[in-house]
Design a protein around this motif. Structure first.
Motif, PDB file in Angstrom:
ATOM      1  N   GLU A   2      16.490 -62.148 -24.415  1.00 23.49           N
ATOM      2  CA  GLU A   2      15.360 -61.287 -25.197  1.00 23.49           C
ATOM      3  C   GLU A   2      16.179 -60.430 -23.148  1.00 23.49           C
ATOM      4  N   VAL A   3      15.169 -59.192 -23.260  1.00 21.84           N
ATOM      5  CA  VAL A   3      16.171 -58.466 -21.850  1.00 21.84           C
ATOM      6  C   VAL A   3      14.638 -59.001 -20.657  1.00 21.84           C
ATOM      7  N   GLN A   4      13.596 -59.366 -21.024  1.00 20.06           N
ATOM      8  CA  GLN A   4      13.035 -60.022 -20.174  1.00 20.06           C
ATOM      9  C   GLN A   4      13.757 -61.101 -19.224  1.00 20.06           C
ATOM     10  N   GLN A   5      13.782 -61.905 -19.970  1.00 19.42           N
ATOM     11  CA  GLN A   5      14.670 -63.263 -19.443  1.00 19.42           C
ATOM     12  C   GLN A   5      16.157 -62.906 -18.895  1.00 19.42           C
ATOM     13  N   GLN A   6      16.689 -61.939 -19.260  1.00 16.38           N
ATOM     14  CA  GLN A   6      18.173 -61.887 -18.518  1.00 16.38           C
ATOM     15  C   GLN A   6      17.809 -60.663 -16.612  1.00 16.38           C
ATOM     16  N   ILE A   7      16.370 -60.101 -16.966  1.00 17.36           N
ATOM     17  CA  ILE A   7      15.841 -59.598 -16.112  1.00 17.36           C
ATOM     18  C   ILE A   7      15.209 -60.864 -15.072  1.00 17.36           C
ATOM     19  N   ALA A   8      14.665 -61.489 -15.102  1.00 12.74           N
ATOM     20  CA  ALA A   8      14.103 -63.170 -14.011  1.00 12.74           C
ATOM     21  C   ALA A   8      15.300 -63.248 -14.090  1.00 12.74           C
ATOM     22  N   GLN A   9      16.191 -63.494 -14.756  1.00 12.11           N
ATOM     23  CA  GLN A   9      17.473 -64.863 -14.502  1.00 12.11           C
ATOM     24  C   GLN A   9      18.401 -63.303 -13.440  1.00 12.11           C
ATOM     25  N   ILE A  10      17.889 -62.455 -13.751  1.00  8.18           N
ATOM     26  CA  ILE A  10      19.171 -61.334 -12.532  1.00  8.18           C
ATOM     27  C   ILE A  10      18.505 -61.560 -10.918  1.00  8.18           C
ATOM     28  N   LEU A  11      17.100 -61.762 -11.019  1.00  8.76           N
ATOM     29  CA  LEU A  11      15.842 -62.063 -10.073  1.00  8.76           C
ATOM     30  C   LEU A  11      16.599 -63.243  -9.244  1.00  8.76           C
ATOM     31  N   ASP A  12      16.722 -64.311 -10.139  1.00 10.39           N
ATOM     32  CA  ASP A  12      16.405 -65.696  -9.873  1.00 10.39           C
ATOM     33  C   ASP A  12      17.743 -65.198  -9.016  1.00 10.39           C
ATOM     34  N   GLU A  13      18.607 -65.025  -9.524  1.00 13.13           N
ATOM     35  CA  GLU A  13      20.438 -64.691  -8.729  1.00 13.13           C
ATOM     36  C   GLU A  13      20.293 -64.012  -7.636  1.00 13.13           C
ATOM     37  N   VAL A  14      19.984 -62.922  -7.314  1.00  7.35           N
ATOM     38  CA  VAL A  14      19.807 -61.575  -6.311  1.00  7.35           C
ATOM     39  C   VAL A  14      19.213 -62.673  -5.786  1.00  7.35           C
ATOM     40  N   LEU A  15      18.052 -62.538  -5.984  1.00  9.18           N
ATOM     41  CA  LEU A  15      17.342 -63.019  -4.771  1.00  9.18           C
ATOM     42  C   LEU A  15      17.479 -65.140  -4.298  1.00  9.18           C
ATOM     43  N   SER A  16      18.532 -65.536  -5.318  1.00 12.09           N
ATOM     44  CA  SER A  16      17.458 -66.732  -4.378  1.00 12.09           C
ATOM     45  C   SER A  16      17.344 -67.115  -5.035  1.00 12.09           C
TER      46      SER A  16
END
Length: 83
Positions: A2-16
């Protein structure tokens, strides 16, 4: 995924964020509330969104409202996908 899950994952990875994004809801404030989200991080997040979601984001489309909350960022990305 899901898009929201992908965005959460992106935020988690990019922002550590070390998994903190898993607790984000639509009303979770981002800009000004997540210290890791500075101007350079915004650029990195946008680049990852473009790459992983296959969207294009013009410079003039980004303002503080897009990154105001997790929900506003998700709505922006979902709008780009629907276009």
């Amino acid at each position: 995924m899901e898009v929201q899950q992908q965005i959460a994952q992106i935020l988690d990875e990019v922002l550590s964020l070390k998994g903190r994004s898993a607790t984000f809801s639509a009303s979770t404030p981002l800009l000004g509330a997540v210290p890791e989200l500075d101007s350079m991080a915004v650029v990195a997040v946008i680049s990852e969104l473009e790459e992983r979601l296959g969207i294009e984001v013009a410079d003039d489309e980004i303002d503080g409202q897009v990154f105001e909350t997790f929900g506003s960022l998700c709505a922006f990305a979902e709008g780009k996908l629907a276009a």
